[in-house]
Design a protein around this motif. Structure first.
Motif, mmCIF file in Angstrom:
data_model
loop_
_atom_site.group_PDB
_atom_site.id
_atom_site.type_symbol
_atom_site.label_atom_id
_atom_site.label_comp_id
_atom_site.label_asym_id
_atom_site.label_seq_id
_atom_site.Cartn_x
_atom_site.Cartn_y
_atom_site.Cartn_z
ATOM 1 N N THR A 165 27.802 -70.239 170.554
ATOM 2 C CA THR A 165 27.329 -68.900 170.231
ATOM 3 C C THR A 165 28.383 -68.175 169.401
ATOM 4 O OG1 THR A 165 28.269 -67.933 172.254
ATOM 5 C CG2 THR A 165 26.023 -68.840 172.380
ATOM 6 N N GLU B 268 30.010 -65.705 170.160
ATOM 7 C CA GLU B 268 31.140 -65.334 170.996
ATOM 8 C C GLU B 268 32.232 -66.393 170.977
ATOM 9 O OE1 GLU B 268 32.035 -64.046 175.663
ATOM 10 O OE2 GLU B 268 30.116 -64.937 175.088
ATOM 11 N N ASP B 269 31.830 -67.657 170.740
ATOM 12 C CA ASP B 269 32.793 -68.749 170.761
ATOM 13 C C ASP B 269 33.726 -68.735 169.559
ATOM 14 O OD1 ASP B 269 31.827 -69.887 173.160
ATOM 15 O OD2 ASP B 269 30.174 -70.829 172.078
ATOM 16 N N PRO C 270 38.355 -61.741 168.175
ATOM 17 C CA PRO C 270 38.304 -60.721 169.229
ATOM 18 C C PRO C 270 38.715 -59.346 168.718
ATOM 19 C CG PRO C 270 39.433 -62.695 170.000
ATOM 20 C CD PRO C 270 39.260 -62.846 168.520
ATOM 21 N N GLU D 283 26.124 -61.105 171.236
ATOM 22 C CA GLU D 283 27.143 -62.108 171.524
ATOM 23 C C GLU D 283 26.562 -63.479 171.856
ATOM 24 O OE1 GLU D 283 29.284 -61.472 175.163
ATOM 25 O OE2 GLU D 283 27.634 -60.358 176.058
ATOM 26 N N VAL E 177 30.078 -58.160 166.528
ATOM 27 C CA VAL E 177 29.531 -58.744 167.747
ATOM 28 C C VAL E 177 29.538 -57.694 168.855
ATOM 29 C CG1 VAL E 177 29.708 -60.622 169.405
ATOM 30 C CG2 VAL E 177 30.408 -60.991 167.032
ATOM 31 N N ASP F 130 28.075 -56.776 173.037
ATOM 32 C CA ASP F 130 27.585 -57.375 174.264
ATOM 33 C C ASP F 130 26.250 -56.744 174.654
ATOM 34 O OD1 ASP F 130 28.196 -54.898 175.289
ATOM 35 O OD2 ASP F 130 29.926 -55.567 176.453
ATOM 36 N N MET G 127 32.709 -56.080 170.604
ATOM 37 C CA MET G 127 33.536 -57.151 171.162
ATOM 38 C C MET G 127 34.394 -57.856 170.124
ATOM 39 S SD MET G 127 30.939 -59.022 173.795
ATOM 40 C CE MET G 127 32.246 -60.181 174.228
ATOM 41 N N LYS H 99 36.936 -68.616 176.820
ATOM 42 C CA LYS H 99 36.873 -68.957 175.404
ATOM 43 C C LYS H 99 38.252 -69.190 174.794
ATOM 44 C CE LYS H 99 32.488 -68.381 175.726
ATOM 45 N NZ LYS H 99 31.610 -69.572 175.837
#
Length: 424
Positions: free
Chosen positions: A203, A205-206, A210, A283, A304, A306, A312, A372
């Motif tokens: 995804t 998020e991976d 950050p 995310e 991104v 949440d 995020m 992650k």
């Protein structure tokens, strides 16, 4: 039959055995042909491939025709062998003839042709198709009758003859095909194809950057600070925020900022005017879907968020493409800014490095379903923030904690596994 000379009977038996070999071998050749290669050859205009493809559209008819011919010639061969045995040795030779014929058919009309057909299906399938196509038309009533009773029996057993298993491949089956393609697909291309298939398993998020590692432009900064930020960044598109990185109001393109500087200056209203509308990404979006979303929405950068809408991190089209083509470097240990080689040959890694990047760079298989980052993986394993000097093994890989902070691991030392000595 008694009027036919013995050499004629032997010749007829020889012909029948060859016909049996033809039916057996061609059946295996046609049914074991690679369907995708066959489709490609047919699309390229290969006549034999087109005929075979048409025959395989109704495999029940094809199998009925082949078995009809094969059983006919085998029964005729058995009858001839019996006549020859009676001529040569009387009734006592019938058993010997049956045993010899069984051995001959097994070797020369079954095992040998079917083995050859498995190894070289195209050499038998395409010539045989020119025989089966007109033969199927000529014997269609008999074949239809055989299929009628056969399909009726299958339906009584709860089997739908027309259902078939099809030739569609699942994602994992396609991955196996690509992995085992060998020399047919270059290693680099094979890696890219596998990476495309893996996009469904990861995804945004991976691979996102950050929030705490983002570089951005604050509209409350003065012009000199903004220019310094743009000058020092390695990105062409930066988040534009108002006071806090949590309050992103747009995406600023460095080129547009420089043009605005030359024409009007970089005050707050001007920055807002040249900034693009922020494009938000959930995310949990799969990377493959996000690639399509970038293309559909004509975007290259996504923010991104949440499930609560909190910011995020940031994902770029470049980061996503690198999941397919890999990093543009040659040395795996130097392919990431977060990994450096020490003088003793060990590797120093930043705790913030993502697990996926570490796996790709060092060819590891650390779990990616949980934390992650390497820091998160270590904290989950130890269930506490470790002291410097702490050693542990993650999935069998020795790791030593070099530097920590109040909120996690900053730097770790990765000790290479010792090489096994081989005897000369």
């Amino acid at each position: 039959m008694n009027d036919i000379p013995l050499p004629g009977l032997f010749l007829a038996l020889f012909v029948l055995i060859n016909l049996s070999a033809f039916f057996s071998g061609s059946e295996t050749a046609i049914l074991t042909m690679n369907r995708y290669k066959l489709r490609h050859m047919a699309d390229q205009g290969h006549r034999g491939a087109r005929i075979v493809r048409r025959l395989l559209e109704r495999p029940d008819r094809l199998i009925g025709l082949i078995l009809l011919g094969n059983n006919f010639v085998n029964i005729m061969a058995s009858s001839l062998a019996t006549v020859i045995a009676l001529r040569v040795g009387g009734e006592a030779a019938i058993g010997i003839a049956a045993g010899l014929l069984t051995l001959v058919i097994l070797i020369f009309a079954e095992v040998a042709p079917k083995t050859y057909a498995t190894l070289h299906p195209e050499r038998l399938a395409f010539p045989a198709s020119y025989v089966y196509a007109p033969l199927l038309k000529a014997l269609y009533p008999i074949v239809w009758l055989v299929n009628f009773f056969t399909n009726g029996l299958l339906k009584l057993l709860g089997i739908a003859p027309e259902g078939g298993s099809g030739t569609d491949l699942s994602r994992e089956e396609l991955r196996t095909v690509v992995s085992e393609a060998g020399a047919m697909i270059p290693e680099r291309s094979r890696s890219m194809l596998l990476a495309i298939l893996d996009l469904e398993h990861a995804t945004v998020e991976d691979i996102m950057i950050p929030r705490n590692e983002l570089e951005g432009v604050d509209i409350q900064d003065d012009e000199d600070e903004i220019l310094q930020t743009i000058r020092n960044t390695s990105y062409t598109r930066l988040p534009l925020y108002d006071g806090s990185i949590d309050n992103v109001i747009g995406i600023l393109h460095a080129r547009n900022a420089l043009h605005a500087l030359l024409e009007h200056g970089l005050d707050s209203p001007q920055l807002k005017a040249i900034a693009q509308e922020p494009y938000f990404v959930p995310e949990g979006t799969a990377l493959y879907q996000q690639l399509l979303n970038f293309q559909r929405n004509k975007q290259q950068v996504g923010l991104v968020v949440d499930e609560y809408g909190d910011f995020m991190g940031l994902i770029t089209l470049t980061d996503l493409l690198e999941e397919i083509v890999g990093e543009f470097t040659t040395d795996p240990s130097d392919s990431l800014d977060e990994v450096h080689r020490a003088e003793d040959g060990s590797l120093l890694a930043d705790g913030s490095i993502s697990v996926r990047d570490l796996n790709r760079a060092l060819r590891w298989e650390l779990p990616t379903t949980g934390p992650k980052t390497l820091n998160g993986l270590i904290l989950e394993y130890l269930e506490t923030i470790p002291e410097p000097g702490t050693s542990l093994k993650l999935d069998g890989h020795p790791i030593e904690i070099i530097q920590t902070a109040d909120n996690g691991v900053k730097t770790v030392k990765i000790v290479p596994r010792p090489q096994r000595k081989t005897r000369a």
